[in-house]
Design a protein around this motif. Structure first.
Motif, PDB file in Angstrom:
ATOM      1  N   VAL A 122      -2.331  11.271  32.288  1.00  0.00           N
ATOM      2  CA  VAL A 122      -1.861  10.036  32.890  1.00  0.00           C
ATOM      3  C   VAL A 122      -0.796  10.442  33.905  1.00  0.00           C
ATOM      4  N   ALA A 123      -1.252  10.877  35.090  1.00  0.00           N
ATOM      5  CA  ALA A 123      -0.363  11.388  36.133  1.00  0.00           C
ATOM      6  C   ALA A 123      -1.115  11.351  37.454  1.00  0.00           C
ATOM      7  N   ILE A 124      -0.403  11.644  38.549  1.00  0.00           N
ATOM      8  CA  ILE A 124      -1.073  11.725  39.853  1.00  0.00           C
ATOM      9  C   ILE A 124      -1.052  13.137  40.406  1.00  0.00           C
ATOM     10  N   SER A 125      -0.480  14.082  39.667  1.00  0.00           N
ATOM     11  CA  SER A 125      -0.516  15.481  40.099  1.00  0.00           C
ATOM     12  C   SER A 125      -0.742  16.355  38.868  1.00  0.00           C
ATOM     13  N   GLY A 126      -1.259  17.552  39.097  1.00  0.00           N
ATOM     14  CA  GLY A 126      -1.520  18.465  37.995  1.00  0.00           C
ATOM     15  C   GLY A 126      -2.626  17.992  37.076  1.00  0.00           C
ATOM     16  N   ILE A 127      -3.527  17.191  37.610  1.00  0.00           N
ATOM     17  CA  ILE A 127      -4.611  16.635  36.802  1.00  0.00           C
ATOM     18  C   ILE A 127      -5.901  17.412  37.025  1.00  0.00           C
ATOM     19  N   ASN A 128      -6.823  17.260  36.096  1.00  0.00           N
ATOM     20  CA  ASN A 128      -8.138  17.873  36.207  1.00  0.00           C
ATOM     21  C   ASN A 128      -9.203  16.827  35.924  1.00  0.00           C
ATOM     22  N   ARG A 129     -10.264  16.858  36.690  1.00  0.00           N
ATOM     23  CA  ARG A 129     -11.401  15.985  36.451  1.00  0.00           C
ATOM     24  C   ARG A 129     -12.030  16.380  35.118  1.00  0.00           C
ATOM     25  N   VAL A 130     -12.421  15.393  34.321  1.00  0.00           N
ATOM     26  CA  VAL A 130     -13.118  15.663  33.075  1.00  0.00           C
ATOM     27  C   VAL A 130     -14.612  15.623  33.378  1.00  0.00           C
ATOM     28  N   GLN A 131     -15.224  16.794  33.372  1.00  0.00           N
ATOM     29  CA  GLN A 131     -16.643  16.922  33.720  1.00  0.00           C
ATOM     30  C   GLN A 131     -17.517  16.276  32.641  1.00  0.00           C
ATOM     31  N   GLY A 132     -18.603  15.674  33.079  1.00  0.00           N
ATOM     32  CA  GLY A 132     -19.562  15.083  32.147  1.00  0.00           C
ATOM     33  C   GLY A 132     -19.201  13.683  31.687  1.00  0.00           C
ATOM     34  N   VAL A 133     -18.097  13.142  32.192  1.00  0.00           N
ATOM     35  CA  VAL A 133     -17.648  11.793  31.818  1.00  0.00           C
ATOM     36  C   VAL A 133     -17.713  10.914  33.056  1.00  0.00           C
ATOM     37  N   GLY A 134     -18.191   9.696  32.880  1.00  0.00           N
ATOM     38  CA  GLY A 134     -18.251   8.747  33.977  1.00  0.00           C
ATOM     39  C   GLY A 134     -17.518   7.465  33.624  1.00  0.00           C
ATOM     40  N   VAL A 135     -17.208   6.689  34.648  1.00  0.00           N
ATOM     41  CA  VAL A 135     -16.599   5.375  34.438  1.00  0.00           C
ATOM     42  C   VAL A 135     -17.730   4.369  34.284  1.00  0.00           C
ATOM     43  N   SER A 136     -17.772   3.695  33.143  1.00  0.00           N
ATOM     44  CA  SER A 136     -18.850   2.756  32.863  1.00  0.00           C
ATOM     45  C   SER A 136     -18.437   1.305  33.056  1.00  0.00           C
TER      46      SER A 136
END
Length: 143
Positions: A122-136
């Motif tokens: 829960v941030a705007i920097s230092g984040i990583n995309r979570v692969q294999g997950v989509g917004v439903s």
């Protein structure tokens, strides 16, 4: 009931603090209070919201066997909570997802795009995309 008391307290504090501030500061304070209230609502009702969305999609032949969870949406450039999103995917990956990052842009004077990307913090920097997950699903909160 406990969550409602916190929301009411945050809104009352925001109103009282906003009374003695300059208009620009009051606007910023109002945004922070609204963001905090939305964050509180999302964390308090995440399971119920997730269940409601799953019930909605189960009414149609579009439900999924993937794991789902509701997380806050964070808008780039603001850093405040803007609402919530349901993410779905393999349980191990969904468990890693802590928020959805929202990116907005306008193109060719007539098009507007919003990208919602599941992320691990829960941030705007230092984040990583979570692969294999989509917004439903996207959930808006009326304030």
């Amino acid at each position: 009931m406990q969550g409602k008391k916190w929301i009411a307290a945050a809104l009352v504090c925001g109103f009282l603090l906003g009374q003695g501030t300059a208009p620009a500061q009051a606007g910023i304070l109002g945004t922070v209070v609204k963001g905090g209230a939305v964050s509180l609502l999302v964390s308090q009702f995440a399971d119920q919201l997730n269940s409601a969305i799953n019930t909605l999609t189960a009414k149609y032949p579009i439900s999924s066997d993937y794991a789902t969870k509701v997380v806050p949406i964070i808008t780039v450039g603001d850093g405040s909570y803007a609402g919530a999103a349901q993410v779905s995917g393999p349980k191990e990956q969904v468990d890693k997802c802590q928020a959805a990052l929202q990116l907005e842009a306008s193109f060719f004077k007539s098009f507007r795009a919003k990208a919602l990307i599941p992320v691990d913090k829960v941030a705007i920097s230092g984040i990583n995309r979570v692969q294999g997950v989509g917004v439903s699903a996207q959930i808006d909160v009326k304030i």
